[in-house]
Design a protein around this motif. Sequence first.
Motif, short mmCIF file in Angstrom:
data_model
loop_
_atom_site.label_atom_id
_atom_site.label_comp_id
_atom_site.label_asym_id
_atom_site.label_seq_id
_atom_site.Cartn_x
_atom_site.Cartn_y
_atom_site.Cartn_z
N LYS A 128 0.84 -1.19 0.00
CA LYS A 128 0.00 0.00 0.00
C LYS A 128 0.88 1.24 0.00
CE LYS A 128 -3.91 -2.29 2.16
NZ LYS A 128 -4.94 -2.24 3.23
N LEU A 129 0.67 2.08 -1.03
CA LEU A 129 1.50 3.26 -1.26
C LEU A 129 0.65 4.52 -1.13
CD1 LEU A 129 4.13 4.67 -2.32
CD2 LEU A 129 3.25 4.26 -4.63
N LEU A 130 1.09 5.43 -0.26
CA LEU A 130 0.42 6.71 -0.08
C LEU A 130 1.29 7.81 -0.66
CD1 LEU A 130 -1.91 8.40 1.20
CD2 LEU A 130 -0.47 8.58 3.26
N LEU A 131 0.75 8.56 -1.63
CA LEU A 131 1.44 9.70 -2.20
C LEU A 131 0.90 10.97 -1.55
CD1 LEU A 131 1.33 8.67 -5.98
CD2 LEU A 131 3.09 8.15 -4.28
N ILE A 132 1.79 11.82 -1.06
CA ILE A 132 1.38 13.01 -0.32
C ILE A 132 1.82 14.25 -1.10
CG2 ILE A 132 1.53 14.24 1.89
CD1 ILE A 132 2.55 11.53 3.09
N ALA A 156 5.01 5.79 2.46
CA ALA A 156 4.45 7.13 2.32
C ALA A 156 5.48 7.99 1.59
CB ALA A 156 4.13 7.73 3.69
N TYR A 157 5.16 8.38 0.37
CA TYR A 157 6.08 9.13 -0.49
C TYR A 157 5.53 10.53 -0.68
CZ TYR A 157 8.61 10.23 -4.90
OH TYR A 157 9.37 10.81 -5.88
N SER A 158 6.26 11.53 -0.17
CA SER A 158 5.80 12.92 -0.22
C SER A 158 6.58 13.72 -1.26
CB SER A 158 5.91 13.57 1.16
OG SER A 158 7.14 13.29 1.79
N PHE A 159 5.92 14.72 -1.84
CA PHE A 159 6.46 15.51 -2.93
C PHE A 159 6.64 16.97 -2.50
CE2 PHE A 159 4.69 11.80 -4.80
CZ PHE A 159 5.33 11.57 -6.01
N GLY A 160 7.89 17.38 -2.28
CA GLY A 160 8.17 18.77 -1.96
C GLY A 160 8.22 19.05 -0.46
N PRO A 161 8.78 20.20 -0.06
CA PRO A 161 9.06 20.50 1.35
C PRO A 161 7.85 20.46 2.28
CG PRO A 161 10.18 22.07 -0.08
CD PRO A 161 9.29 21.26 -0.96
N THR A 162 6.74 21.07 1.88
CA THR A 162 5.59 21.12 2.81
C THR A 162 5.00 19.72 3.02
OG1 THR A 162 4.12 21.71 0.96
CG2 THR A 162 5.00 23.51 2.28
N ALA A 163 4.95 18.94 1.95
CA ALA A 163 4.47 17.56 2.09
C ALA A 163 5.46 16.71 2.89
CB ALA A 163 4.25 16.94 0.71
N ASN A 164 6.75 16.95 2.70
CA ASN A 164 7.77 16.22 3.45
C ASN A 164 7.65 16.48 4.95
OD1 ASN A 164 8.86 15.19 1.09
ND2 ASN A 164 10.50 16.71 0.98
N LEU A 165 7.43 17.73 5.32
CA LEU A 165 7.31 18.08 6.75
C LEU A 165 6.09 17.39 7.36
CD1 LEU A 165 8.22 21.88 6.61
CD2 LEU A 165 9.60 20.04 7.59
N ALA A 166 4.99 17.35 6.63
CA ALA A 166 3.80 16.67 7.14
C ALA A 166 4.03 15.17 7.24
CB ALA A 166 2.61 16.95 6.21
N ASN A 167 4.76 14.61 6.30
CA ASN A 167 5.09 13.18 6.33
C ASN A 167 5.92 12.86 7.57
OD1 ASN A 167 5.31 10.52 5.51
ND2 ASN A 167 6.47 10.95 3.64
N ILE A 168 6.92 13.71 7.83
CA ILE A 168 7.76 13.52 9.03
C ILE A 168 6.92 13.64 10.29
CG2 ILE A 168 9.63 14.55 10.40
CD1 ILE A 168 10.93 15.35 7.69
N GLN A 214 -3.03 5.40 -3.15
CA GLN A 214 -3.95 6.50 -2.90
C GLN A 214 -3.16 7.79 -2.68
OE1 GLN A 214 -6.16 6.53 0.95
NE2 GLN A 214 -5.20 4.54 1.31
N ILE A 215 -3.84 8.91 -2.85
CA ILE A 215 -3.20 10.22 -2.73
C ILE A 215 -3.80 10.97 -1.56
CG2 ILE A 215 -2.77 12.45 -3.85
CD1 ILE A 215 -3.04 11.04 -6.54
N ALA A 216 -2.94 11.56 -0.72
CA ALA A 216 -3.38 12.48 0.32
C ALA A 216 -3.03 13.89 -0.13
CB ALA A 216 -2.70 12.17 1.65
N ILE A 217 -3.99 14.78 -0.05
CA ILE A 217 -3.84 16.12 -0.58
C ILE A 217 -4.29 17.13 0.48
CG2 ILE A 217 -6.14 16.11 -1.63
CD1 ILE A 217 -4.99 17.46 -4.05
#
Length: 366
Positions: A3-7, A89-101, A34-37
Amino acid sequence: MKKLLLIVPSLHQGGLEKVCAATARLLQPYFDVQIAIFDSRSIAYDIKGIPVVDLRLPSRPGVIAKVINVLRRGMRLRKLKKEAQIDIAYSFGPTANLANIASGGRAKMWLGIRSYMDMGNPKQIRLFCRCADMVVCCSETICREVQEKYRCGKAVTLQNPFDIKEVKLLSGREEAELPWKEGRILVSMGREDSVKGFWHLLKSFALVHEKLPDTRLMIIGKGEFEPYKELAEKLGVNEDIFFTGLKKNPYPYLKKGTLYVLTSYYEGFPNAMVEAMSMGLPVIATDCKTGPREILEDRYGILIPNMEPEPDFDPLHITEEERDLAGQVIGLLEDQDRMQHYREMALKRAGDYTAESYIEKIRGWA
């Protein structure tokens, strides 16, 4: 099936947003995706059939509000990861990365660095390197710098995927509505942002148009572009420049182009440039911080020195670098053998960025 979550912050126009949507589509046969936005308004990309969770936490002004937003996004992502039993959980860009962390959890954490501009925050990069299971860089240059400067053995390169067949199919779906019926069209694509250096492009175009009156300029991308329209008027070329605005399907417009010109001061991996190449447009591009050099390699297109980053809308101030760009454009347009050579080289290089190699890398890491 893992299961892969793209953020991603949004799926409005932009390079990382486009790559996120493409990643979801490409990986659907191999992962439960699935995508989290953070904000689902104005979705510009095709995500039909892909589950999307809207966290309903769009960006807010002010430092305190931003910190609170990161924490709230983290809490909602943590709940989503747990309930959906996410593996990666794979996040794209700084703001998504911070939320992922901030969300933590047992899922593998892949943090994506999508632009060289992200490298301007060393504290953030150190945080990404410390917390990530893998730091995914969109260019070899960024990856090498993360590895060497931050001693991060978790950094890998994942260049963006392109589907030439799909681009060509979409380019024929509709007819581009242009204000001119004839002329050779210089084209560039990107949002209204000073990092794109469009004032350089307008000034250079004015010099090109003076020598080659049949030339036109088209800029595809979101924005009002009011300062640029005023500059075009002062330069006397406003009737020969077309700002298309945001186009969900920009390819019919790219198809009308004769030559693609990139004047960015920063890039990550310039999607629009490779898309133009996939349609056989020769390319002239600035040798900016990352992207064009590793794509063009001084043989698949023409590299020019990076240009002054400070916006300058004075029509009387034409720099040597703008004159040099104009000279490169004129020289190429007047040499049909070189034009044909770079058309062929552009198509050849665009074919190197296949969806198959992109999928293979991700599956291998997972």
